[in-house]
Design a protein around this motif. Structure first.
Motif, PDB file in Angstrom:
ATOM      1  N   CYS A  53       1.164  -1.281   0.265  1.00  0.00           N
ATOM      2  CA  CYS A  53       0.049   0.049  -0.131  1.00  0.00           C
ATOM      3  C   CYS A  53       0.925   1.389  -0.020  1.00  0.00           C
ATOM      4  O   CYS A  53       0.686   2.145  -0.487  1.00  0.00           O
ATOM      5  N   PHE A  54       1.744   1.264   0.674  1.00  0.00           N
ATOM      6  CA  PHE A  54       2.829   2.819   1.003  1.00  0.00           C
ATOM      7  C   PHE A  54       3.302   2.876  -0.136  1.00  0.00           C
ATOM      8  O   PHE A  54       3.309   3.916  -0.748  1.00  0.00           O
ATOM      9  N   CYS A  55       4.045   1.373  -0.682  1.00  0.00           N
ATOM     10  CA  CYS A  55       4.930   2.023  -1.815  1.00  0.00           C
ATOM     11  C   CYS A  55       3.909   2.578  -2.980  1.00  0.00           C
ATOM     12  O   CYS A  55       4.477   3.167  -3.741  1.00  0.00           O
ATOM     13  N   ASN A  56       2.503   1.404  -3.735  1.00  0.00           N
ATOM     14  CA  ASN A  56       1.826   1.955  -4.170  1.00  0.00           C
ATOM     15  C   ASN A  56       1.388   3.739  -4.296  1.00  0.00           C
ATOM     16  O   ASN A  56       1.270   4.325  -5.002  1.00  0.00           O
ATOM     17  N   ASP A  57       1.079   3.708  -2.829  1.00  0.00           N
ATOM     18  CA  ASP A  57       0.805   5.140  -2.520  1.00  0.00           C
ATOM     19  C   ASP A  57       1.697   5.980  -2.839  1.00  0.00           C
ATOM     20  O   ASP A  57       1.570   7.725  -3.810  1.00  0.00           O
ATOM     21  N   LEU A  58       3.285   5.690  -2.664  1.00  0.00           N
ATOM     22  CA  LEU A  58       4.734   6.660  -2.232  1.00  0.00           C
ATOM     23  C   LEU A  58       4.009   7.589  -4.441  1.00  0.00           C
ATOM     24  O   LEU A  58       4.586   8.429  -4.425  1.00  0.00           O
ATOM     25  N   ALA A  62       3.554  11.029  -5.590  1.00  0.00           N
ATOM     26  CA  ALA A  62       4.755  11.469  -6.306  1.00  0.00           C
ATOM     27  C   ALA A  62       4.385  11.922  -7.479  1.00  0.00           C
ATOM     28  O   ALA A  62       4.716  12.836  -7.879  1.00  0.00           O
ATOM     29  N   ALA A  63       3.176  11.625  -8.779  1.00  0.00           N
ATOM     30  CA  ALA A  63       3.236  11.731  -9.688  1.00  0.00           C
ATOM     31  C   ALA A  63       2.128  13.114  -9.638  1.00  0.00           C
ATOM     32  O   ALA A  63       2.139  14.605 -10.635  1.00  0.00           O
ATOM     33  N   ALA A  71      13.515   4.474  -7.466  1.00  0.00           N
ATOM     34  CA  ALA A  71      12.832   3.647  -6.601  1.00  0.00           C
ATOM     35  C   ALA A  71      12.483   3.786  -5.149  1.00  0.00           C
ATOM     36  O   ALA A  71      12.456   4.580  -4.371  1.00  0.00           O
ATOM     37  N   VAL A  72      11.981   2.724  -5.071  1.00  0.00           N
ATOM     38  CA  VAL A  72      11.256   2.951  -3.547  1.00  0.00           C
ATOM     39  C   VAL A  72      11.447   1.185  -2.611  1.00  0.00           C
ATOM     40  O   VAL A  72      11.647  -0.157  -3.358  1.00  0.00           O
ATOM     41  N   ARG A  73      11.552   1.534  -1.863  1.00  0.00           N
ATOM     42  CA  ARG A  73      11.800   0.617  -0.663  1.00  0.00           C
ATOM     43  C   ARG A  73      11.103   0.390   0.116  1.00  0.00           C
ATOM     44  O   ARG A  73      11.253   1.623   1.161  1.00  0.00           O
ATOM     45  N   VAL A  74      10.196  -0.428   0.978  1.00  0.00           N
ATOM     46  CA  VAL A  74       9.576  -0.592   2.203  1.00  0.00           C
ATOM     47  C   VAL A  74       9.740  -1.631   2.958  1.00  0.00           C
ATOM     48  O   VAL A  74       9.512  -2.651   2.515  1.00  0.00           O
ATOM     49  N   ALA A 116      -2.327   6.641   3.626  1.00  0.00           N
ATOM     50  CA  ALA A 116      -2.137   5.265   2.752  1.00  0.00           C
ATOM     51  C   ALA A 116      -3.799   4.197   3.491  1.00  0.00           C
ATOM     52  O   ALA A 116      -3.719   4.845   4.692  1.00  0.00           O
ATOM     53  N   GLU A 117      -3.996   4.273   2.344  1.00  0.00           N
ATOM     54  CA  GLU A 117      -5.858   3.328   2.924  1.00  0.00           C
ATOM     55  C   GLU A 117      -5.450   2.439   3.956  1.00  0.00           C
ATOM     56  O   GLU A 117      -6.392   2.017   4.390  1.00  0.00           O
ATOM     57  N   VAL A 118      -4.587   1.254   3.492  1.00  0.00           N
ATOM     58  CA  VAL A 118      -4.508   0.646   4.474  1.00  0.00           C
ATOM     59  C   VAL A 118      -3.739   0.742   6.108  1.00  0.00           C
ATOM     60  O   VAL A 118      -4.842  -0.407   6.754  1.00  0.00           O
ATOM     61  N   HIS A 119      -3.364   1.568   6.506  1.00  0.00           N
ATOM     62  CA  HIS A 119      -2.614   1.769   7.044  1.00  0.00           C
ATOM     63  C   HIS A 119      -3.852   2.556   7.942  1.00  0.00           C
ATOM     64  O   HIS A 119      -3.976   2.496   9.216  1.00  0.00           O
ATOM     65  N   ASN A 120      -4.271   3.434   7.006  1.00  0.00           N
ATOM     66  CA  ASN A 120      -5.603   4.833   7.792  1.00  0.00           C
ATOM     67  C   ASN A 120      -6.924   3.316   9.053  1.00  0.00           C
ATOM     68  O   ASN A 120      -7.318   3.440   9.866  1.00  0.00           O
ATOM     69  N   THR A 121      -6.727   2.408   7.430  1.00  0.00           N
ATOM     70  CA  THR A 121      -7.693   1.333   7.942  1.00  0.00           C
ATOM     71  C   THR A 121      -7.775   0.604   9.402  1.00  0.00           C
ATOM     72  O   THR A 121      -8.475   0.426  10.237  1.00  0.00           O
ATOM     73  N   LEU A 122      -6.041   0.351   8.889  1.00  0.00           N
ATOM     74  CA  LEU A 122      -5.649  -0.485  10.465  1.00  0.00           C
ATOM     75  C   LEU A 122      -5.939   0.684  12.097  1.00  0.00           C
ATOM     76  O   LEU A 122      -6.129   0.439  13.079  1.00  0.00           O
TER      77      LEU A 122
END
Length: 132
Positions: A53-58, A62-63, A71-74, A116-122
């Motif tokens: 989720c965080f990778c995709n949302d970054l 960013a766009a 590059a992104v690493r989580v 970040a939707e998954v993060h906010n859900t939890l």
């Protein structure tokens, strides 16, 4: 957006699939050596969901800001105790490479953490209901 996930396990065969609206995708998950369930546990998949989720949302955020990420690493970590106990100590870190000033990258990371939707859900907690 409607999402679903499915897993079926029998005789050393494991089939896992996810779907968002009409877009279905199959996942390759290894079966346990004894053929009873997945060799990857739900806690690992939960942490992978946070990382994904965080990778995709970054990239999405960013766009919107006109930033090109190269590059992104989580990395997500957490702990689970005895059977039936809820997880705890969930943390994550991200590293972003981009041709942008460090302040812009830090602002992107902070903003993405807020949306970040998954993060906010939890973070809000949610009901998980068994039906049959």
């Amino acid at each position: 957006m409607h999402l679903s996930a499915h897993i079926s396990s029998s005789a050393e065969q494991l089939h896992a699939a996810v779907q968002t609206n009409d877009a279905a995708k199959t996942l390759l998950l290894p079966a346990k050596p004894n053929g009873q369930g997945a060799a990857i546990n739900g806690g690992e998949l939960l942490l992978l969901a946070l990382a994904t989720c965080f990778c995709n949302d970054l990239y999405r955020e960013a766009a919107k800001r006109g930033l090109a990420l190269t590059a992104v690493r989580v990395e997500c970590t957490g702990e689970f105790g005895a059977a039936g106990e809820a997880g705890r100590h969930f943390q994550y870190r991200a590293h972003v490479e981009a041709g942008a000033p460090a302040a812009d990258i830090e602002a992107l990371l902070r903003h993405t953490d807020q949306v970040a939707e998954v993060h906010n859900t939890l973070r809000q907690g949610l009901a998980v209901t068994l039906t049959w």
